[in-house]
Design an enzyme around this catalytic site. Structure first.
Site, PDB file in Angstrom:
ATOM      1  N   TYR A  55       0.657  -1.285   0.032  1.00 27.58           N
ATOM      2  CA  TYR A  55       0.049   0.029  -0.028  1.00 27.58           C
ATOM      3  C   TYR A  55       0.900   1.442   0.033  1.00 27.58           C
ATOM      4  O   TYR A  55       2.120   1.192   0.768  1.00 27.58           O
ATOM      5  CB  TYR A  55      -0.752   0.005   1.360  1.00 27.58           C
ATOM      6  CG  TYR A  55      -2.138  -0.299   1.074  1.00 27.58           C
ATOM      7  CD1 TYR A  55      -3.006   0.252   0.065  1.00 27.58           C
ATOM      8  CD2 TYR A  55      -2.649  -1.534   1.704  1.00 27.58           C
ATOM      9  CE1 TYR A  55      -4.275  -0.436  -0.271  1.00 27.58           C
ATOM     10  CE2 TYR A  55      -4.027  -1.801   1.538  1.00 27.58           C
ATOM     11  CZ  TYR A  55      -4.734  -1.185   0.577  1.00 27.58           C
ATOM     12  OH  TYR A  55      -5.984  -1.853   0.051  1.00 27.58           O
ATOM     13  N   GLU A  57      -0.642   4.845  -0.342  1.00 24.63           N
ATOM     14  CA  GLU A  57      -1.286   6.133  -0.501  1.00 24.63           C
ATOM     15  C   GLU A  57      -0.598   7.279  -0.109  1.00 24.63           C
ATOM     16  O   GLU A  57       0.326   7.352   0.822  1.00 24.63           O
ATOM     17  CB  GLU A  57      -2.407   5.884   0.684  1.00 24.63           C
ATOM     18  CG  GLU A  57      -3.666   4.907   0.232  1.00 24.63           C
ATOM     19  CD  GLU A  57      -3.682   3.882   0.974  1.00 24.63           C
ATOM     20  OE1 GLU A  57      -2.395   3.317   1.139  1.00 24.63           O
ATOM     21  OE2 GLU A  57      -4.606   3.110   1.170  1.00 24.63           O
ATOM     22  N   ASP A 202      -6.895  14.182 -24.236  1.00 23.28           N
ATOM     23  CA  ASP A 202      -6.808  12.707 -24.153  1.00 23.28           C
ATOM     24  C   ASP A 202      -6.231  11.877 -25.322  1.00 23.28           C
ATOM     25  O   ASP A 202      -6.903  11.892 -26.200  1.00 23.28           O
ATOM     26  CB  ASP A 202      -8.050  12.011 -23.742  1.00 23.28           C
ATOM     27  CG  ASP A 202      -8.176  10.611 -23.607  1.00 23.28           C
ATOM     28  OD1 ASP A 202      -7.039  10.134 -23.601  1.00 23.28           O
ATOM     29  OD2 ASP A 202      -9.127  10.311 -23.295  1.00 23.28           O
ATOM     30  N   THR A 229      -3.333   6.731 -21.671  1.00 23.78           N
ATOM     31  CA  THR A 229      -3.128   5.369 -20.969  1.00 23.78           C
ATOM     32  C   THR A 229      -1.929   4.960 -21.348  1.00 23.78           C
ATOM     33  O   THR A 229      -1.121   5.329 -22.261  1.00 23.78           O
ATOM     34  CB  THR A 229      -4.071   4.436 -21.548  1.00 23.78           C
ATOM     35  OG1 THR A 229      -4.340   4.504 -22.940  1.00 23.78           O
ATOM     36  CG2 THR A 229      -5.565   4.724 -20.827  1.00 23.78           C
ATOM     37  N   LYS A 232      -1.602   1.522 -24.569  1.00 21.71           N
ATOM     38  CA  LYS A 232      -1.930   1.310 -26.008  1.00 21.71           C
ATOM     39  C   LYS A 232      -0.823   1.524 -26.950  1.00 21.71           C
ATOM     40  O   LYS A 232       0.199   0.592 -26.816  1.00 21.71           O
ATOM     41  CB  LYS A 232      -3.025   2.450 -26.387  1.00 21.71           C
ATOM     42  CG  LYS A 232      -4.293   2.130 -25.652  1.00 21.71           C
ATOM     43  CD  LYS A 232      -5.496   3.189 -26.169  1.00 21.71           C
ATOM     44  CE  LYS A 232      -6.574   2.816 -25.262  1.00 21.71           C
ATOM     45  NZ  LYS A 232      -6.912   3.258 -24.049  1.00 21.71           N
ATOM     46  N   ARG A 238      -1.471  -1.656 -18.022  1.00 18.33           N
ATOM     47  CA  ARG A 238      -2.764  -1.189 -17.897  1.00 18.33           C
ATOM     48  C   ARG A 238      -2.583   0.086 -16.876  1.00 18.33           C
ATOM     49  O   ARG A 238      -2.245  -0.214 -15.764  1.00 18.33           O
ATOM     50  CB  ARG A 238      -3.722  -1.850 -17.653  1.00 18.33           C
ATOM     51  CG  ARG A 238      -4.019  -3.013 -18.383  1.00 18.33           C
ATOM     52  CD  ARG A 238      -5.366  -3.458 -18.561  1.00 18.33           C
ATOM     53  NE  ARG A 238      -5.258  -3.947 -20.024  1.00 18.33           N
ATOM     54  CZ  ARG A 238      -5.991  -3.738 -20.926  1.00 18.33           C
ATOM     55  NH1 ARG A 238      -6.885  -2.473 -20.804  1.00 18.33           N
ATOM     56  NH2 ARG A 238      -6.067  -4.107 -22.236  1.00 18.33           N
TER      57      ARG A 238
HETATM   58  N1  DSN Z   1     -11.448   0.866 -25.116  1.00 15.50           N
HETATM   59  C1  DSN Z   1     -10.320   1.579 -25.572  1.00 15.50           C
HETATM   60  C2  DSN Z   1     -10.445   1.664 -27.044  1.00 15.50           C
HETATM   61  O1  DSN Z   1     -10.679   0.639 -27.632  1.00 15.50           O
HETATM   62  O2  DSN Z   1     -10.451   3.064 -27.584  1.00 15.50           O
HETATM   63  C3  DSN Z   1     -10.618   2.868 -24.840  1.00 15.50           C
HETATM   64  O3  DSN Z   1     -10.966   2.923 -23.473  1.00 15.50           O
END
Ligand code: DSN
Length: 444
Positions: A55, A57, A202, A229, A232, A238
């Site tokens: 943990y 925090e 974003d 994120t 990707k 993640r």
């Molecule tokens: N699920 C993702 C996408 O495929 O664009 C974004 O959250």
């Protein structure tokens, strides 16, 4: 197989079979969902490390629990690397994923009921950009801008300016989930400055392409906040990253913790630090450029064979194929057909789609994962040929089965990072045809 995997296989064969089955699926097929990727072996190691136990925090040097010598070190590494990579003055690396990451930014700057101007979902925006079915859509007043399908999906910034003057948004949000074009960040900033709005980008889909200097960075154009994120195009765990100017540090950090989250997932923070370190290496820029080149070739090849792509092509890593217009089938049938030949895509709404989200008019495809496996332009041409063939002959089960065998043997030539055949083969795979090729693969 390492000892942890051996223990899992021995002690919980049912879960192990699912994991090993997924490994086998990933090896034998090709992932063309543009938001997915194959991560690094080092990320698997960090994600499965003892940091899972801890943990933490708070923030480095300001934690609520003891024993933070190593969590502090790893989080500082992630922050420093993120700032260097994205030319940001501040980075928060604790968001658990994309949705909490964006929520944290909204709560940092907005009060319930405040107005945000964001992209329409069917035109390429994301659920977390205030879609009516999301909680954020209920908490804040999202107004939507749209693209012009007749003008290759361009955004009409003068129309957006008129919308902004009418609705006086507190924030203008750019970012997309299914928009195959690039953005002109200067134009967003022009509109935002005119009405005194904050600017948020974003860039979850293209974070890795920005990191690799293959696409523009909104922070270079004076944006207040940028989110991405980690899993990707960045090829990491993640996770979610919030990057900003220094003046926003306090608000953002407070919104993440204690505002929205409890203990950060320090195993993912460590995995993110590794990912950011890799993205700082010169080879990552080569990867980013190859992603764009592969996407363009895939799009051009599909179109030259008669496919209709939304916006008439791509300027990033993804494309949206209108399957209804191209083949007279909806996106669900197209997705299921390609699943049968071990090509994974996702069904996708097209702008102002007359069909519902679970049975929309198109599919979305992208090049990031295929590029990670070492595929280049020649492989994109082959994939385009297979995709067109499968969708045109979607009722011919025998033909699809033969194609699957060709495609699986082709895919096995491109290793999935961190997945070794002996491990993956330890459980019964979903399919076994690749071990018993039926048709010769004339295409090599
Ligand atoms: N699920 C993702 C996408 O495929 O664009 C974004 O959250």
């Amino acid at each position: 197989m390492d000892s942890n995997r051996q223990a899992l296989a021995r002690n919980d064969p049912a879960v192990w079979a699912a994991i090993a089955g997924e490994e086998e699926r990933e090896r034998r097929g090709i992932e063309l969902i543009p938001s997915e990727n194959y991560t690094y072996p080092e990320v698997f190691a960090a994600n499965g490390s003892v940091l899972t136990n801890k943990y933490a925090e708070g923030y480095p040097g300001r934690r609520y629990y003891g024993g933070q010598e190593f969590t502090d070190a790893v989080e500082r590494l992630a922050i420093e690397r993120a700032c260097r990579l994205f030319r940001a003055e501040h980075a928060n690396v604790q968001a658990l994923s994309g949705s909490p990451m964006n929520q944290a930014v909204y709560f940092a700057f907005l009060d319930p009921g405040d107005t945000v101007l964001a992209m329409d979902l069917s035109h390429g925006g994301h659920l977390t950009h205030g879609a009516p079915v999301s909680h954020m859509g209920r908490v804040f007043n999202f107004i939507r801008y749209r693209t012009d399908p007749a003008n290759e999906g361009a955004i009409d910034f003068d129309a957006m300016l008129a919308q902004a003057r009418e609705h006086r948004p507190k924030m203008i949000l750019c970012g997309y989930s299914s928009y195959p074009r690039d953005y002109d960040y200067r134009e967003f900033k022009r509109v935002a400055d005119d009405v005194g709005a904050l600017t948020m980008a974003d860039v979850s889909h293209i974070g890795g392409l920005i990191a690799g200097n293959a696409m523009a960075n909104p922070l270079d154009h004076g944006f207040d906040v940028m989110t991405t994120t980690g899993h990707k195009t960045l090829r990491g765990p993640r996770s979610g990253l919030i990057l900003s100017r220094a003046e926003h540090r306090r608000k953002i950090d407070k919104a993440v913790f204690p505002g929205l989250q409890g203990g950060p997932h320090m195993n993912a923070v460590a995995a993110l630090a590794i990912t950011l370190g890799k993205a700082l290496e010169p080879e990552f820029a080569v990867y980013a450029r190859q992603v764009l080149s592969n996407a363009k070739v895939l799009a051009d090849e599909l179109m030259s064979r008669g496919a209709e792509l939304v916006t008439g092509g791509t300027e990033n890593h993804m494309m949206v194929l209108d399957t209804q217009a191209s083949f007279g089938i909806d996106g669900r049938i197209a997705e299921e057909t390609l699943d049968k030949v071990s090509i994974t895509v996702n069904k996708q709404l097209i702008p102002d789609d007359p069909l519902p989200p679970l049975r929309p008019s198109g599919i979305r495809l992208g090049s990031p994962a295929a590029t990670t496996r070492g595929m280049e332009e020649a492989e994109m041409k082959l994939l385009a040929e297979w995709i067109m063939d499968a969708l045109r002959r979607h009722r011919d089960e025998e033909r699809l089965d033969a194609m699957r065998q060709d495609i699986e043997r082709f895919c096995l030539r491109f290793p999935v990072p961190g997945v070794t055949p002996s491990d993956a083969g330890a459980a019964s795979p979903r399919r076994s045809s690749a071990a018993r090729p039926r048709t010769p693969d004339a295409r090599g």
